[in-house]
Enzyme design. Structure first.
Site, PDB file in Angstrom:
ATOM      1  CE  LYS A  17     -22.704  -7.928  57.853  1.00  0.00           C
ATOM      2  NZ  LYS A  17     -21.382  -8.391  57.465  1.00  0.00           N
TER       3      LYS A  17
ATOM      4  CD  GLN B  70     -19.986 -10.704  55.021  1.00  0.00           C
ATOM      5  OE1 GLN B  70     -20.387  -9.591  55.340  1.00  0.00           O
ATOM      6  NE2 GLN B  70     -19.996 -11.713  55.848  1.00  0.00           N
TER       7      GLN B  70
ATOM      8  CG  ASP C 165     -16.416  -5.562  59.647  1.00  0.00           C
ATOM      9  OD1 ASP C 165     -17.306  -5.950  60.407  1.00  0.00           O
ATOM     10  OD2 ASP C 165     -16.282  -5.957  58.477  1.00  0.00           O
TER      11      ASP C 165
HETATM   12  N1  GUN Z   1     -17.710 -12.607  58.398  1.00  0.00           N
HETATM   13  C1  GUN Z   1     -18.190 -13.120  59.550  1.00  0.00           C
HETATM   14  N2  GUN Z   1     -18.463 -12.167  60.435  1.00  0.00           N
HETATM   15  C2  GUN Z   1     -18.109 -11.017  59.838  1.00  0.00           C
HETATM   16  C3  GUN Z   1     -18.145  -9.683  60.259  1.00  0.00           C
HETATM   17  O1  GUN Z   1     -18.540  -9.347  61.394  1.00  0.00           O
HETATM   18  N3  GUN Z   1     -17.700  -8.766  59.340  1.00  0.00           N
HETATM   19  C4  GUN Z   1     -17.241  -9.121  58.109  1.00  0.00           C
HETATM   20  N4  GUN Z   1     -16.805  -8.159  57.301  1.00  0.00           N
HETATM   21  N5  GUN Z   1     -17.206 -10.363  57.696  1.00  0.00           N
HETATM   22  C5  GUN Z   1     -17.638 -11.310  58.550  1.00  0.00           C
END
Ligand code: GUN
Length: 362
Positions: free
Chosen positions: A122, A166, A189
């Site tokens: 990211k 995350q 998100d």
């Molecule tokens: N864990 C798996 N996919 C995601 C996501 O799209 N966002 C976040 N914050 N955690 C994740």
């Protein structure tokens, strides 16, 4: 790690119980989405059979030499690149016009390797798109209070337009409390309950839509695949993918069914579907026989399976048996290189949307 090919997975396979499924799905969603192992092969367009006569073949022979149906490959990797380029252009325009650079804060708690890889990707994608990234890494034994303080600081920081915590969080933390603390204007998100609630309601607009489901729909749009009036089946009902994907499809006027670990005979549902989105984390679970001829397949699963021929000892496969499905479907996403790259592209897109909205920049 699972040792599985399409052939070893029974056509009547049942979905995993949710507890297991959740762990598997998270593991795979968090996994190294951008690796492109050498096994990734795209379907042939025609089956080549030797024909010894130049005369018209008999009907039987004609059937034998008929082109083997081969689905169009929905190339998420190249669409994601195109989107990143578009974002990059917009970020530059914004910077040049009003002097504002979009900023994304990413918080990682603990030292899960898969999460660390995901966060690293990211961050790298932000850099490439010209977006500022702010990373916080907290030790596994951090308290909820410590994490909430960082979220609160980012909520108040005007240079931060998006906040991502995350997942999964360490088990001693209450995910709900944490996701509730992200202000919805920065919830890139789209996991805040207000955003999910709005997504579920007619006439309401969420500030953001979750990235992976948004990426699935974006792929359908960019490939000109119409959704309105179609029968769609979503496999899996996770908060991160399955549930919001179903809501998004419904908002696009599809008639949506969700199949999950308690669904009896899921293949009876999938066989009716014009569009299937699978997000279950079961390698090769969806067989060719589960698919209606001409259906469109969006495969969110990223599942490692043992492969002694690969230098890493494994390769990544989707929830859908690609080899079989590509002979039945009209279009299909490969794994890797399908939905995976779209998730981060949508995160960057949400961050840009947020920055534009906050600064009233069109
Ligand atoms: N864990 C798996 N996919 C995601 C996501 O799209 N966002 C976040 N914050 N955690 C994740």
């Amino acid at each position: 790690m699972v040792c599985s090919g399409c052939s070893s997975s029974s056509a009547t396979a049942r979905l995993l119980p949710m507890s297991h499924q959740h762990v598997v799905l998270r593991r795979f969603l968090l996994g190294p989405l951008y690796w492109r192992p050498p096994f990734c092969s795209f379907p042939r367009t025609f089956k080549t059979l030797a024909v010894h006569s130049s005369a018209s073949p008999s009907p039987v022979l004609a059937a034998l030499i008929a082109p083997e149906a081969s689905a169009k490959v929905i190339d998420g990797k190249s669409v994601a690149k195109q989107i990143r380029d578009e974002i990059n252009t917009e970020v530059s325009r914004m910077k040049d016009t009003i002097g504002v650079v979009p900023g994304l804060a990413v918080i990682l708690v603990g030292d899960r390797k898969d999460s660390a890889t995901y966060v690293r990707n990211k961050k790298k994608s932000c850099e490439l798109a010209g977006i500022n990234s702010y990373e916080v890494r907290l030790p596994e034994d951090s308290t909820e209070q410590e994490l909430l303080k960082f979220i609160s600081d980012f909520n108040d920081d005007p240079s931060v337009h998006g906040i991502l915590v995350q997942l999964p969080l360490p088990s001693h933390m209450n995910e709900q409390n944490i996701l509730n603390a992200v202000c919805i204007e920065k919830d890139v998100d789209g996991f805040h309950p207000l955003n999910i609630g709005r997504l579920a309601m007619r006439g309401r607009e969420p500030t953001f839509v979750p990235c992976t489901p948004k990426g699935c729909i974006e792929l359908l749009h960019r490939y000109g695949i119409s959704i309105k009036g179609k029968r769609a089946v979503v496999i899996g009902r996770s908060n991160i993918v399955g549930m919001p994907a179903a809501l998004l499809l419904q908002r696009e006027d599809a008639t949506v069914s969700i199949v999950h670990s308690r669904t009896k005979n899921p293949e009876e549902f999938t066989r009716q579907a014009d569009i299937i989105i699978s997000a279950v984390g079961q390698p090769n679970m969806v067989r060719g026989s589960w698919i209606k001829p001409g259906a469109v397949i969006i495969d969110v699963g990223i599942n490692p399976v043992e492969d002694p021929k690969s230098p890493r000892g494994y390769r990544l496969v989707g929830d859908v048996c690609y080899e079989e499905a590509s002979k039945v479907a009209s279009a299909i996403t490969p794994v890797p290189g399908g939905v995976g790259p779209m998730t981060i592209a949508m995160l960057l897109s949400n961050t840009l949307i947020s920055a534009k909205r906050m600064h009233n920049f069109q």
